[in-house]
Structures are given as C-alpha cells and as structure tokens.
Design an enzyme around this catalytic site. Structure first.
Site, short mmCIF file in Angstrom:
data_model
loop_
_atom_site.label_atom_id
_atom_site.label_comp_id
_atom_site.label_asym_id
_atom_site.label_seq_id
_atom_site.Cartn_x
_atom_site.Cartn_y
_atom_site.Cartn_z
N ARG A 50 0.81 -1.23 0.00
CA ARG A 50 0.00 0.00 0.00
C ARG A 50 0.84 1.27 0.00
NH1 ARG A 50 -5.00 -1.87 3.53
NH2 ARG A 50 -3.33 -2.48 4.89
N HIS A 240 5.05 -26.42 10.78
CA HIS A 240 6.42 -26.96 10.67
C HIS A 240 6.58 -28.29 11.40
CE1 HIS A 240 7.17 -23.09 9.06
NE2 HIS A 240 7.47 -22.46 10.17
N LYS A 340 10.18 -19.97 21.98
CA LYS A 340 11.07 -18.83 21.77
C LYS A 340 11.80 -18.55 23.08
CE LYS A 340 8.67 -16.77 17.93
NZ LYS A 340 9.57 -17.15 16.82
C1 BG6 Z 1 8.40 -19.02 11.07
C2 BG6 Z 1 7.74 -18.52 12.32
O1 BG6 Z 1 7.50 -19.77 10.30
O2 BG6 Z 1 9.52 -19.84 11.42
C3 BG6 Z 1 8.74 -17.76 13.20
O3 BG6 Z 1 6.66 -17.67 11.98
C4 BG6 Z 1 9.96 -18.60 13.45
O4 BG6 Z 1 8.13 -17.37 14.42
C5 BG6 Z 1 10.53 -19.15 12.16
O5 BG6 Z 1 10.92 -17.78 14.09
C6 BG6 Z 1 11.65 -20.15 12.43
O6 BG6 Z 1 12.24 -20.51 11.21
P1 BG6 Z 1 13.75 -20.99 11.14
O7 BG6 Z 1 13.96 -21.31 9.69
O8 BG6 Z 1 14.59 -19.85 11.64
O9 BG6 Z 1 13.86 -22.19 12.03
#
Ligand code: BG6
Length: 491
Positions: A50, A240, A340
């Site tokens: 935007r 994931h 986290k």
């Molecule tokens: C993302 C999440 O899909 O994956 C994030 O939204 C996370 O919160 C990230 O930090 C982690 O990815 P990677 O590749 O750093 O393990």
C-alpha cells in the site's frame, strides 16, 4: 559440480513487499538465485504494497535488506546492481477496486510465468486473489504462493482455501511451509527411502519414542502484533512440526510424485489420535517467557517484548505428546516441543530405539543408553547414531555410548541454500512436492483445534518460564512421567 539449470523467465509479484518476510527472506533468497545463475536476467521481482514508493525507493529498501541479511563476501557490487535493476514496485491496495489494477495488469508480461507471492496477513489472501481474478491478472501460467499460517483455525483455513480456490486451481496454489525446503528436512526422505538400514527398524517393535524439538533463542523480533494473536501452537506446531512428524512417520510413497508424497503425509495427519478436551491438560504444556538471560545477556519478558502492560494468554512455548494410530506406530509416543527464548537455536529429531530385551553384561559394566538416532536439522546439520561400544583395554569389561557422526557441512563443504531459495524456484518450475496440499492443511488444523479449544476454555495463563531455560518445568514432567527424558545434548 553439476551446472545450475536456470528456470524460465518469470515475473514474481510480492504482496507485502515492505514487510519483514520480504526483506529478511524473499529478497535475499532471490538475490542468491540470481547470483548463482538460476534466475534469468530478464525476470522481474515486482514489490506490491500500500505504501507509496517509487522503484528506486523499493530498491533502496532492498539494498539495506541485502546488506543486513546477505554476508558481505556474497555481495559482489556489480551482481547486486544487476539484481536491483530487476526490482520494481507497484503501490496497490489489495482490497480496493480501482484503476491501479489495470495499470498493474499492463505492467505484467502476458506470456511469462507469473508468481503471486502473498507475504501478507492470511485474512488478505481471499480478497487479494479475488482482486487478481476480477481484474484479469490470472493467466494459465500463474501461480499463487501462500505463506503459513493458512488461517487461525479450521474454519478460517477452510474459508481461505475456498476463496483462493475460486481463482486458482489446486495445481496453481503453493502453500509454503519453509521447513520443507530445508536441506536437512529433505534429507529425511533420503535417509529413510534411499537406505535400507533404517526402514526395516522404523516401527513400534524397535522404536521406543520420537522427540522433535525446534528451539529458538529469538523473541518476538518486532512481530508481536502477529505473534500475540497466533502463539507457538499456530505459528510453529500446526505446520512446521507436524510436517516434520509426517516425514518421520509416513509410509514409503510409491514415487516422488508430489501427490503420492502428500497422500502419505496426509495419512499420518489423519492417524493422529485426536485429543479429548479432558486429556488436553495432561498431554500439552504451554508456556510464556519471563525475563531471564541468554548467553549471559539479560533478556526481557514476553510482555515487555510485546510492549504491553496487560497480561497476555498467548503461549511462546508448547510441548505435547502425540500418538499416531497405525500398525507401524501404535504405542510409540511422539513428544514435540518448540519455543522462543530457549537457551539455543536448534532443531532436532531424536529417534530412540528400545533397550535390549535383557543384558548379558554385568550391571556394573555400563551406564546403558539405548541406541538413539539424532537428526540435527539446524545448525551444524548432520546425524549421529549413538551405540554402546566396549571401552578399550583390560581391567574389566566396560561399555560406554559412542556416536557415529555425519556432519553434512563437513561432508559437502558448501553453503546450504536457504529454504526459500529452493521453494521460490519450485514455484516457478511448478513443482508442488514441497508445498502443503489443502487437505493436509485442513487435517493439521482439525487435530490442533481441540487443543486450542481446551486452552481457550481454561482461563489460566500459560506457565511462565525464564528466558534462557528449556521451558516450564511441566514440559520436563510431560516426558519424565513416562520414564523418558528430553535429549540433553543440545547446546
Ligand atoms: C516461522 C515462524 O515460520 O519460522 C517464526 O513464523 C519462526 O516465528 C521461524 O521464528 C523459524 O524458522 P527458522 O527457519 O529460523 O527455524
């Protein structure tokens, strides 16, 4: 070294072009593919958002992003200059229906592959696709790429799948889960199906349990607005981690064809034992980081990172115990945890084999450790198989655990491309194998939803854990109650 084959010339339109994902992941990934000769010189990356920006403003932001996210030794000035020349920008409101869309349409080459990458909030997926369709931007050679999470529960995911499906066919829809693009995640398929030694042992008869850990040291990284509405279960586990579980638990597909692979993953998701409401408290643990320290440096709490004075019920940590109800896996627990502000960034899968049925060795000969296969996804990608061996020398028979180690980094000695590099090129090539099919997304939500409901029904907040610890102590109890422990050799 085999030569990199360039993909066909394409136009990649990135909605959400000023956002974190575009700057941190997509532009660096496209830059590397350009540098390595895979992105043809006439291809274009068209940022769409935007904000009112010129092409040069966008290139300025891209320059800063590359400086921040691509190491200096990979940034050759002339290559960066040529890459930036391929970037363009269009100011557009996905929800407005005005003349901007027809100007946008004129900008695109009618004969090229078009990738529409929606790096936006999921509630814009439907409206953006509708606008693309209504304004005649979708050609036979178009694809749409959707970032996870697809929705925030089963119903919203279904709504998005339907509204996107009114404009793009399933074959044109690429639902990204970037974990599937990681080299070591793809290696799981090679490990299991290009070797014979493990596959025959890959059953409940031989395997005691499986652990999957995805630990991060980062906190909210300025994404609090999104994260606080999402939490670890939606942000990491629904996608994931369940995808990792699928790759470990699935049966061999009959071929590498995208649908045959995804059929097998879907079977696993459908075999996950649904949690009853009354079971959720015993099978899951949710946590939220309090202030603490990582690598000796003080770290603020979740609420401080969020900048909120109000309490939040969002979890930054989740651990749970899952069960796959199939002949292969019945009775084998899968322990999953992610969070986290944990002590180290590490993603690991641990397959622990059963103990020997009885021991011919005297009890004092060894501190027994069952055989364990540890698959390290990141960092220091590799594998380690722990086995009992005899300590050398006389003085009584002594046994201790030793590891057979494979370090992928040392073996291959080259940079592992970021997951987005492969996935972006796969969308141009039209190869959906590493993307989630709609029924996988829906099955994953269907399994996660009772957990979300049970949590919502219990007003108690997630348990606090100090930043820099491995989560709430209840997460340790979750596995130790079963006489097992989380793999501790992580740091
Ligand atoms: C993302 C999440 O899909 O994956 C994030 O939204 C996370 O919160 C990230 O930090 C982690 O990815 P990677 O590749 O750093 O393990």
């Amino acid at each position: 070294m085999p030569q990199i084959i360039p993909v066909a010339t394409f136009d990649c339109v990135v909605f959400g072009a000023t956002g974190d994902l575009t700057l941190r992941k997509l532009l660096p990934a496209l830059y590397y593919r350009f540098r390595d000769g895979q992105m043809p010189a006439k291809s274009r990356v068209i940022g769409a958002a935007r904000s009112k920006l010129s092409d040069d403003d966008f290139r300025g932001r891209a320059t800063k992003a590359l400086e921040k996210h691509v190491p200096a030794q990979d940034r050759e000035a002339e290559t960066v200059r040529r890459f930036l020349a391929q970037l363009h920008y269009v100011s557009i409101d996905a929800t407005a229906n005005d003349a901007d869309w027809s100007r946008f349409k004129d900008l695109l080459d009618p004969d090229r592959i078009r990738v529409f990458y929606l790096a936006t909030s999921p509630d814009l997926y439907g409206p953006t696709c509708k606008a693309l369709g209504t304004n005649g931007l979708v050609t036979d050679k178009s694809r749409v790429v959707l970032e996870k999470p697809i929705g925030h529960d089963a119903a919203s995911a279904h709504g998005i799948i339907e509204s996107v499906g009114r404009v793009f066919t399933e074959a044109q829809t690429f639902r990204i889960d970037h974990y599937l693009g990681k080299e070591t995640v793809q290696n799981l398929m090679a490990l299991r199906f290009a070797n014979t030694i493990f596959e025959r042992l890959w059953t409940a008869d031989v395997i005691d349990h499986v652990q999957i850990t995805v630990a991060e040291t980062v906190g909210l990284e300025g994404r609090g607005g999104y994260y606080d509405k999402s939490g670890a279960l939606r942000d990491m586990l629904q996608n994931h981690m369940l995808q990792l579980l699928c790759l470990i638990a699935m049966d061999p597909p009959v071929s590498l064809n995208a649908d045959r692979v995804r059929d097998e993953k879907l079977k696993v998701l459908r075999a996950l034992k649904p949690m009853e409401q009354h079971e959720v408290a015993g099978l899951t643990v949710r946590g939220q980081y309090a202030h603490g320290a990582i690598d000796g440096k003080p770290v603020p709490s979740y609420l401080a990172d969020l900048g909120s004075d109000e309490p939040s019920a969002t979890e930054s940590f989740v651990a749970l115990k899952a069960e796959v109800r199939t002949w292969r896996w019945a009775g084998v627990p899968f322990y999953l945890r992610t969070g986290k502000r944990l002590p180290s960034k590490v993603s690991e899968i641990v397959i622990q084999f059963r103990k020997p049925p009885f021991s011919i060795f005297p009890p004092e000969a060894a501190e027994w450790r069952p055989n364990t296969l540890i698959i390290r996804l990141q960092p220091e990608e590799g594998m380690r198989l722990e086995m009992m061996t005899k300590d050398p020398g006389p003085g009584g028979l002594r046994l201790s655990p030793t590891g057979l180690d494979i370090s992928f980094e040392k073996t291959f000695g080259k940079r592992f491309p970021d997951a987005y590099e492969r996935l972006l090129m796969d969308t141009v090539r039209g190869n959906p194998t590493l993307f989630m099919r709609h029924d996988e997304v829906e099955a994953a939500w269907a399994w996660v939803e009772p957990i979300l409901e049970a949590w919502a029904a219990r007003p108690d907040h997630p348990r606090p854990y100090p930043a820099g610890s491995w989560g709430p102590t209840a997460a340790i109890a979750l596995i130790e109650r079963d006489g097992r422990t989380w793999n501790e050799q992580m740091e």
